[in-house]
Motif scaffolding. Structure first.
Motif, PDB file in Angstrom:
ATOM      1  N   VAL A 101       0.854  -1.199   0.000  1.00 33.53           N
ATOM      2  CA  VAL A 101       0.000   0.000   0.000  1.00 33.53           C
ATOM      3  C   VAL A 101       0.885   1.243   0.000  1.00 33.53           C
ATOM      4  O   VAL A 101       0.666   2.180  -0.768  1.00 33.53           O
ATOM      5  N   ALA A 102       1.895   1.245   0.851  1.00 33.54           N
ATOM      6  CA  ALA A 102       2.801   2.400   0.929  1.00 33.54           C
ATOM      7  C   ALA A 102       3.567   2.575  -0.383  1.00 33.54           C
ATOM      8  O   ALA A 102       3.666   3.692  -0.909  1.00 33.54           O
ATOM      9  N   PHE A 103       4.102   1.499  -0.921  1.00 32.56           N
ATOM     10  CA  PHE A 103       4.874   1.568  -2.161  1.00 32.56           C
ATOM     11  C   PHE A 103       4.034   2.099  -3.314  1.00 32.56           C
ATOM     12  O   PHE A 103       4.486   2.930  -4.100  1.00 32.56           O
ATOM     13  N   ALA A 104       2.776   1.636  -3.403  1.00 31.00           N
ATOM     14  CA  ALA A 104       1.897   2.062  -4.488  1.00 31.00           C
ATOM     15  C   ALA A 104       1.605   3.555  -4.446  1.00 31.00           C
ATOM     16  O   ALA A 104       1.300   4.159  -5.473  1.00 31.00           O
ATOM     17  N   ARG A 105       1.695   4.159  -3.277  1.00 31.70           N
ATOM     18  CA  ARG A 105       1.386   5.584  -3.110  1.00 31.70           C
ATOM     19  C   ARG A 105       2.644   6.430  -2.891  1.00 31.70           C
ATOM     20  O   ARG A 105       2.557   7.563  -2.434  1.00 31.70           O
ATOM     21  N   ASN A 106       3.812   5.874  -3.174  1.00 34.29           N
ATOM     22  CA  ASN A 106       5.086   6.564  -2.944  1.00 34.29           C
ATOM     23  C   ASN A 106       5.300   6.885  -1.473  1.00 34.29           C
ATOM     24  O   ASN A 106       5.943   7.871  -1.136  1.00 34.29           O
ATOM     25  N   GLY A 107       4.760   6.045  -0.606  1.00 39.29           N
ATOM     26  CA  GLY A 107       4.964   6.190   0.831  1.00 39.29           C
ATOM     27  C   GLY A 107       6.110   5.315   1.276  1.00 39.29           C
ATOM     28  O   GLY A 107       6.950   4.896   0.469  1.00 39.29           O
ATOM     29  N   GLU A 108       6.122   5.003   2.554  1.00 37.38           N
ATOM     30  CA  GLU A 108       7.234   4.248   3.095  1.00 37.38           C
ATOM     31  C   GLU A 108       6.792   3.423   4.300  1.00 37.38           C
ATOM     32  O   GLU A 108       5.967   3.864   5.094  1.00 37.38           O
ATOM     33  N   LEU A 109       7.338   2.230   4.431  1.00 36.43           N
ATOM     34  CA  LEU A 109       7.149   1.402   5.608  1.00 36.43           C
ATOM     35  C   LEU A 109       8.481   1.361   6.334  1.00 36.43           C
ATOM     36  O   LEU A 109       9.489   0.985   5.748  1.00 36.43           O
ATOM     37  N   LYS A 110       8.491   1.789   7.587  1.00 39.22           N
ATOM     38  CA  LYS A 110       9.719   1.846   8.379  1.00 39.22           C
ATOM     39  C   LYS A 110       9.656   0.855   9.519  1.00 39.22           C
ATOM     40  O   LYS A 110       8.653   0.769  10.229  1.00 39.22           O
ATOM     41  N   PHE A 111      10.734   0.110   9.715  1.00 43.02           N
ATOM     42  CA  PHE A 111      10.894  -0.751  10.867  1.00 43.02           C
ATOM     43  C   PHE A 111      11.260   0.152  12.049  1.00 43.02           C
ATOM     44  O   PHE A 111      12.219   0.908  11.967  1.00 43.02           O
ATOM     45  N   ILE A 112      10.473   0.095  13.124  1.00 44.83           N
ATOM     46  CA  ILE A 112      10.754   0.918  14.303  1.00 44.83           C
ATOM     47  C   ILE A 112      11.551   0.122  15.317  1.00 44.83           C
ATOM     48  O   ILE A 112      12.601   0.551  15.774  1.00 44.83           O
ATOM     49  N   GLU A 113      11.029  -1.001  15.703  1.00 45.20           N
ATOM     50  CA  GLU A 113      11.686  -1.945  16.601  1.00 45.20           C
ATOM     51  C   GLU A 113      11.037  -3.287  16.338  1.00 45.20           C
ATOM     52  O   GLU A 113      10.044  -3.354  15.609  1.00 45.20           O
ATOM     53  N   PRO A 114      11.568  -4.370  16.902  1.00 44.40           N
ATOM     54  CA  PRO A 114      10.930  -5.668  16.627  1.00 44.40           C
ATOM     55  C   PRO A 114       9.421  -5.620  16.862  1.00 44.40           C
ATOM     56  O   PRO A 114       8.966  -5.167  17.905  1.00 44.40           O
ATOM     57  N   ALA A 115       8.686  -6.031  15.862  1.00 48.24           N
ATOM     58  CA  ALA A 115       7.220  -6.118  15.880  1.00 48.24           C
ATOM     59  C   ALA A 115       6.524  -4.765  15.830  1.00 48.24           C
ATOM     60  O   ALA A 115       5.338  -4.675  16.092  1.00 48.24           O
ATOM     61  N   GLN A 116       7.211  -3.697  15.465  1.00 52.48           N
ATOM     62  CA  GLN A 116       6.569  -2.388  15.286  1.00 52.48           C
ATOM     63  C   GLN A 116       7.042  -1.760  13.980  1.00 52.48           C
ATOM     64  O   GLN A 116       8.238  -1.687  13.710  1.00 52.48           O
ATOM     65  N   TYR A 117       6.056  -1.288  13.203  1.00 53.01           N
ATOM     66  CA  TYR A 117       6.338  -0.698  11.903  1.00 53.01           C
ATOM     67  C   TYR A 117       5.515   0.571  11.754  1.00 53.01           C
ATOM     68  O   TYR A 117       4.381   0.646  12.215  1.00 53.01           O
ATOM     69  N   LEU A 118       6.080   1.558  11.083  1.00 51.85           N
ATOM     70  CA  LEU A 118       5.383   2.805  10.812  1.00 51.85           C
ATOM     71  C   LEU A 118       5.225   2.938   9.304  1.00 51.85           C
ATOM     72  O   LEU A 118       6.203   2.843   8.554  1.00 51.85           O
ATOM     73  N   VAL A 119       3.982   3.144   8.864  1.00 51.48           N
ATOM     74  CA  VAL A 119       3.680   3.312   7.444  1.00 51.48           C
ATOM     75  C   VAL A 119       3.331   4.782   7.235  1.00 51.48           C
ATOM     76  O   VAL A 119       2.418   5.306   7.873  1.00 51.48           O
TER      77      VAL A 119
END
Length: 135
Positions: A101-119
């Motif tokens: 979803v992020a890639f399709a909209r030129n966004g980004e998915l970031k790894f924050i810490e184990p088991a946490q991600y920010l889109v």
């Protein structure tokens, strides 16, 4: 580091999962005014909104998260409560979906810490600043 405290939120304050509020918000938008998912401008009122999502998303949750993301919201995904089997079977697929979803909209998915991600809808919405020692 507790990411919720970092962002100034408490996990108990998350009211995004309240379906009544969501339905009421949807009724306020007329079909003619609703943003098309294919538009890149998004909804200016959602910009800067942060949604915390715990656990695995159902298909309906994924649709709602995608719509909120397309309207400019950031999504913090917390998978800490999953056991290893749940993470391997469902968690990875959910992260892959949100990454798409992020890639399709030129966004980004970031790894924050184990088991946490920010889109984030834009790649420049999240920065990590180095810790500076004060004298």
């Amino acid at each position: 580091m507790n990411i919720m405290k970092f962002f100034g939120f408490d996990a108990d304050d998350d009211d995004y999962d309240n379906d009544d509020d969501y339905t009421e918000d949807r009724r306020k938008k007329s079909p003619a005014r609703r943003e098309s998912p294919s538009r890149s401008s998004g909804n200016p009122g959602a910009a800067g909104k942060l949604i915390l999502f715990n656990g695995i998303a159902s298909d309906n949750d994924k649709r709602r998260l995608r719509e909120a993301f397309n309207n400019g919201a950031m999504i913090l995904i917390d998978l800490h409560e999953l056991n290893q089997r749940e993470f391997d079977e469902d968690g990875k697929d959910f992260i892959t979906f949100m990454g798409g979803v992020a890639f399709a909209r030129n966004g980004e998915l970031k790894f924050i810490e184990p088991a946490q991600y920010l889109v984030t809808p834009r790649a420049d919405m999240f920065e990590v600043w180095p810790e500076v020692e004060h004298e």
